[in-house]
Design an enzyme around this catalytic site. Sequence first.
Site, PDB file in Angstrom:
ATOM      1  N   HIS A  26     128.526  15.902 -42.376  1.00  7.83           N
ATOM      2  CA  HIS A  26     129.135  16.369 -43.623  1.00  7.83           C
ATOM      3  C   HIS A  26     130.662  16.268 -43.546  1.00  7.83           C
ATOM      4  O   HIS A  26     131.301  15.684 -44.441  1.00  7.83           O
ATOM      5  CB  HIS A  26     128.708  17.813 -43.880  1.00  7.83           C
ATOM      6  CG  HIS A  26     129.252  18.407 -45.138  1.00  7.83           C
ATOM      7  ND1 HIS A  26     128.475  18.693 -46.235  1.00  7.83           N
ATOM      8  CD2 HIS A  26     130.514  18.786 -45.496  1.00  7.83           C
ATOM      9  CE1 HIS A  26     129.208  19.212 -47.195  1.00  7.83           C
ATOM     10  NE2 HIS A  26     130.457  19.281 -46.764  1.00  7.83           N
ATOM     11  N   GLU A  27     131.249  16.834 -42.502  1.00  8.26           N
ATOM     12  CA  GLU A  27     132.709  16.836 -42.393  1.00  8.26           C
ATOM     13  C   GLU A  27     133.251  15.442 -42.075  1.00  8.26           C
ATOM     14  O   GLU A  27     134.331  15.071 -42.548  1.00  8.26           O
ATOM     15  CB  GLU A  27     133.154  17.846 -41.330  1.00  8.26           C
ATOM     16  CG  GLU A  27     132.749  19.285 -41.622  1.00  8.26           C
ATOM     17  CD  GLU A  27     133.240  19.785 -42.978  1.00  8.26           C
ATOM     18  OE1 GLU A  27     134.288  19.297 -43.460  1.00  8.26           O
ATOM     19  OE2 GLU A  27     132.568  20.647 -43.570  1.00  8.26           O
ATOM     20  N   HIS A  30     133.648  13.560 -45.333  1.00  9.56           N
ATOM     21  CA  HIS A  30     134.884  13.926 -46.024  1.00  9.56           C
ATOM     22  C   HIS A  30     136.080  13.213 -45.389  1.00  9.56           C
ATOM     23  O   HIS A  30     136.908  12.601 -46.087  1.00  9.56           O
ATOM     24  CB  HIS A  30     135.122  15.434 -45.941  1.00  9.56           C
ATOM     25  CG  HIS A  30     134.242  16.256 -46.819  1.00  9.56           C
ATOM     26  ND1 HIS A  30     133.972  15.943 -48.131  1.00  9.56           N
ATOM     27  CD2 HIS A  30     133.583  17.431 -46.564  1.00  9.56           C
ATOM     28  CE1 HIS A  30     133.190  16.877 -48.660  1.00  9.56           C
ATOM     29  NE2 HIS A  30     132.927  17.774 -47.723  1.00  9.56           N
TER      30      HIS A  30
END
Length: 239
Positions: A26-27, A30
């Site tokens: 997820h990170e 980003h």
Amino acid sequence: MSNFLWYPIEDLPFIFIVIMIAFTVHEFAHAYSAYKFGDRTAYDAGRVTLNPRVHIDIFGMILLLIAGFGWARPVPVNRGKFKYPRLMGIVVSAVGPLSNLLIAGIGILALYVMNQTGLMDVGSIGVHRAIIHFLYYLITINLMLFIFNLIPVPPLDGYRIIQDLVPLKVRFKMDQNVHWGMFLFLLIIFIPQLRAVTITPLFSLSGDIIGGFQSFYELFFHPVSWQSFILDFLGYSRS
């Protein structure tokens, strides 16, 4: 659920692995997308990596185990570095939750392949149980993170997406009142009655998402008896 944990204590090894995968991807999504759009902030901070150590927030992970929700270390993003700040800001915010949706889709596909090929019945009971439990949490936790992060309340990704969609005057007012949004977020999280009428109904969408993945996979594979298998396995109803 044990006396102090959201998940069964005997399943913690599977849950730890799944959380590290879910939060890290997820990170990374980003950070990588921001870097590709011209913002080196996350890159210079060492966040464009799949190393879980730089993404995991210990307190956020513990809270996920105890309360059923949590977070990783937020990725620093400077939208002013983007060529098209609002459009690219939406993409950077959205790819995090979408990465969790992709992981869940991979888990559902793995269950489909195992069921269609007969691998569900192969191997020792211990190995079979480990694989099933891992896939169960891989799917359910990533679907939870996908839905949860799209809620339009700060500091979640859904709020950042809304900020980039609304007119600048509205965004300015949102920035002025972000502390109230944070307060509302904490109330929803920590008051069971509010969670029951807000977040919990949203999580029921997981069954519909799984059904959507099933329909998608059936475009490429012959329909088999697995249509209700995954939903039943994960405890969802198609009614």
